[in-house]
Design a protein around this motif. Structure first.
Motif, short mmCIF file in Angstrom:
data_model
loop_
_atom_site.label_atom_id
_atom_site.label_comp_id
_atom_site.label_asym_id
_atom_site.label_seq_id
_atom_site.Cartn_x
_atom_site.Cartn_y
_atom_site.Cartn_z
N HIS A 143 16.59 56.58 9.83
CA HIS A 143 17.96 55.97 10.04
C HIS A 143 18.05 54.11 10.48
N ASN A 144 18.09 52.54 10.57
CA ASN A 144 18.30 52.24 11.97
C ASN A 144 17.18 52.32 12.75
N ALA A 145 15.79 52.89 12.77
CA ALA A 145 14.87 52.77 13.46
C ALA A 145 14.61 52.20 13.78
N ASN A 146 14.21 51.39 15.10
CA ASN A 146 13.46 50.46 15.43
C ASN A 146 12.10 50.57 14.69
N MET A 147 11.27 49.78 13.74
CA MET A 147 10.05 50.33 13.47
C MET A 147 9.05 48.77 13.33
N ARG A 148 9.50 48.24 14.39
CA ARG A 148 9.01 46.98 14.66
C ARG A 148 7.19 47.26 14.81
N ALA A 149 6.42 45.76 14.14
CA ALA A 149 4.90 45.86 14.39
C ALA A 149 4.32 47.07 14.47
N ILE A 150 5.17 48.10 13.70
CA ILE A 150 4.47 49.78 13.63
C ILE A 150 3.21 49.53 12.30
N ASN A 151 2.23 50.13 12.27
CA ASN A 151 1.21 50.56 11.38
C ASN A 151 1.47 52.13 10.41
N LEU A 152 2.10 51.04 9.54
CA LEU A 152 1.87 52.57 8.43
C LEU A 152 1.13 51.87 6.94
N GLU A 153 -0.45 51.47 8.01
CA GLU A 153 -1.34 51.56 6.50
C GLU A 153 -2.10 52.91 6.47
N MET A 154 -2.42 52.54 4.67
CA MET A 154 -2.47 54.32 4.72
C MET A 154 -1.48 55.49 4.37
N SER A 166 14.11 49.22 11.22
CA SER A 166 14.11 46.93 11.36
C SER A 166 11.87 46.96 11.45
N LEU A 167 11.47 47.42 10.03
CA LEU A 167 9.98 47.10 10.12
C LEU A 167 9.90 44.93 10.11
N ILE A 168 9.66 44.58 11.07
CA ILE A 168 9.73 43.33 11.57
C ILE A 168 8.04 43.45 12.09
N ASN A 169 7.45 42.74 10.72
CA ASN A 169 5.45 41.97 11.62
C ASN A 169 5.62 43.65 11.32
N ALA A 170 5.57 44.90 10.39
CA ALA A 170 5.27 45.86 10.74
C ALA A 170 3.53 45.55 9.92
N ASN A 171 3.23 46.65 9.23
CA ASN A 171 1.58 46.75 8.32
C ASN A 171 1.88 48.45 7.99
N LEU A 172 2.64 47.57 6.44
CA LEU A 172 1.91 48.48 5.07
C LEU A 172 1.44 48.34 4.16
N ASN A 184 19.19 48.23 3.41
CA ASN A 184 19.85 46.92 4.75
C ASN A 184 18.00 47.08 5.61
N ALA A 185 17.39 47.62 5.33
CA ALA A 185 16.54 47.69 5.87
C ALA A 185 15.76 46.24 5.96
N ASP A 186 14.94 45.50 7.34
CA ASP A 186 14.66 44.19 7.55
C ASP A 186 12.98 44.50 7.50
#
Length: 216
Positions: A143-154, A166-172, A184-186
């Protein structure tokens, strides 16, 4: 003339054992690799740059602790309390955080490759730039975590709750995220190639892949 050969006895070198007093200890918990400190009270402790590889800290209270640059590879932190702890750039590869509470924790740029974080609570945590490739975080809360540029690949992230994250520029890429909540996520700028968003709630989500079955 006969040459005489004298054999001198080998010099015995005595290496003193490390005194237990020299091992950093907090509330009875020795801060060394593979230590066993289940349920230890380590609140607000400064554990930065410490090697706790393979440590058993299940159920430990680490609220407010400083673990910057610490090595927690293969450590057992299941059901540990890490609320508001600072783990920036810590090594959490293969660590077990199942059921742990990390509300408001600083996890910026952690190396959490293949982390086990099922049912963990990362609400309001800072995960910017974290490497969680191949992690297992099903049913975790972000909830409401700052996950900008996080790498969650695989990553295996089914039924995760990402409300307001916030998942802005994240790797999913290739992440398994079916049944998750993206309310309401980004996801602006997020890489989503071959990720699975089946049965995902996208209400109020920015840049969510409503046509996720089309390769991005």
């Amino acid at each position: 003339m006969k040459q005489l050969c004298y054999l001198l006895p080998a010099l015995a070198v005595s290496i003193p054992a490390v005194a237990s007093d020299d091992i950093p200890t907090i509330n009875g918990c020795q801060l060394v690799p593979k230590t066993v400190c289940k349920g230890a009270d380590l609140r607000n402790a400064d554990l930065s740059n410490i090697d706790l590889t393979g440590a058993v800290l299940a159920g430990a209270d680490l609220r407010g602790a400083i673990l910057r640059h610490s090595t927690l590879k293969n450590a057992d932190l299941s059901k540990a309390k890490l609320d508001n702890a600072n783990l920036a750039r810590a090594d959490l590869r293969h660590a077990n955080l199942r059921g742990a509470s990390l509300r408001g924790a600083n996890l910026e740029s952690i190396n959490a490759w293949a982390l086990f974080g099922q049912v963990a609570d990362f609400s309001n945590a800072n995960l910017q730039g974290a490497n969680m490739e191949f992690s297992r975080v099903s049913k975790a809360k972000f909830h409401n975590a700052n996950m900008r540029a996080i790498n969650l690949e695989m990553a295996w992230a089914t039924k995760v709750d990402l409300k307001g994250a916030s998942l802005i520029n994240a790797n999913l890429q290739e992440a398994k995220m079916s049944g998750s909540n993206f309310e309401n996520a980004d996801l602006t700028g997020t890489r989503k190639h071959y990720a699975n968003f089946m049965d995902v709630n996208m209400e109020g989500c920015t840049a969510c892949p409503v046509d996720w079955q089309v390769p991005w």
